[in-house]
Design a protein around this motif. Structure first.
Motif: not given
Length: 327
Positions: A155-172, A174-185
């Motif tokens: 989470f960037p400070h609120m005086n920068y407009d850069v996206p959030f970096f998000g990585a969710d890596l899940v293994t169950l 039955g398989g894997h659930l993967i998401a990577l992103d730079m989530q925009p404002l």
């Protein structure tokens, strides 16, 4: 997050789950509803009435052989992902420092199930901060072959407009659930060009190697970028190789962006950044599907404190006057 960004397909809990104390505890202590057992800070009032559930836990605790419960670290997949991220951040962010983790959240280890289904579940939290990044945090959930998760968000400070970096890596099982992103404002063309542009070539590269994971909730679309990498690999080898490479590349590009990010001074734009950050964190805190998983493992009180007091803590810090933008 939505699997990625939310643990959407987590395993269901046993019909009669029993939460036991950690390995170092001398005996089950479920019958007394103390703050320390719930992982709450001493100043936090206890909400709700879970006494019946805790008493039930105490009554069946003797039926579970804690020593024979399956190890939480069996089938560990994501330790190397966090080790890499930790190492890269320490080498590339010279002002990286510890971010305070509230009492009771650094490590939480319990047993769920009983008999042959008894399973240790361990959640470990990590957190940093810099002059540009308000909170860099990770939640690593290890539940043996039943569940392995790494949720890593910047989470960037609120005086920068850069996206959030998000990585969710899940293994169950039955398989894997993967998401990577730079989530925009924002979703303006100018913003997309500025922040999705540097990532697009990398996204296209991995999109060819990783099959699209399918539809996600329409209300969540505003929080994803054009470079949202969302996939459900069936093979662990794919996670160990292709996903790991994608994770490293996404993080490196994000840190490049952070390195060059200018501080925002325009008051109107700062107000927009503030509104969008709060909107994102409210959505995540309210809709986080991990809530059900954590409630099953650790109970509702600890779960709500963990979500609002650590995972998505900005709103609480603003209300208490504990957050100020660095000068």
């Amino acid at each position: 997050m939505y699997s990625a960004f939310g643990f959407s397909a987590l395993p269901t809990a046993p019909k009669a789950p029993c939460f036991l104390p950690g390995r170092n505890a001398p005996a089950p202590v479920c019958s007394v509803r103390s703050r320390s057992q719930l992982g709450l800070r001493s100043s936090q009032p206890v909400r709700g009435s879970g006494c019946k559930r805790m008493e039930l836990c105490a009554s069946v605790a003797g039926e579970t052989d804690v020593d024979s419960a399956a190890s939480a670290t069996e089938n560990d997949i994501y330790s190397k992902f966090w080790a890499h991220a930790d190492s890269v951040m320490k080498s590339r962010l010279p002002d990286l420092s510890a971010y305070p983790i509230p009492d009771g959240f650094k490590t939480k280890e319990e047993v769920t199930g009983k008999g042959k289904r008894a399973q240790w579940v361990k959640t470990t939290s990590y957190a940093y901060q810099t002059q540009k990044l308000r909170q860099v945090r990770a939640a690593h959930v290890q539940g043996g072959r039943a569940l392995q998760v790494l949720n890593y968000v910047i989470f960037p400070h609120m005086n920068y407009d850069v996206p959030f970096f998000g990585a969710d890596l899940v293994t169950l099982p039955g398989g894997h659930l993967i998401a990577l992103d730079m989530q925009p404002l924002l979703h303006t063309e100018e913003y997309k060009k500025k922040y999705s542009g540097p990532l697009m070539e990398t996204f296209e590269k991995y999109k060819e190697k990783l099959e699209w994971g399918g539809d996600f909730p329409e209300e969540a679309a505003q929080y994803f970028s054009p470079c949202f990498l969302w996939t459900r690999p069936s093979e662990t080898e794919t996670v160990d190789t292709v996903v790991f490479d994608a994770f490293k590349d996404y993080l490196n590009i994000y840190l490049d962006i952070i390195e060059d990010a200018p501080k925002i001074t325009d008051e109107e734009y700062l107000s927009t950044i503030r509104e969008r950050q709060i909107s994102y964190l409210k959505y995540r805190a309210e809709k986080d599907p991990a809530r059900g998983m954590f409630q099953r493992f650790y109970g509702p009180d600890w779960t709500e404190e963990y979500i609002h007091g650590f995972l998505f803590d900005l709103e609480e810090k603003l209300e208490k006057g504990e957050y100020k933008i660095p000068v």
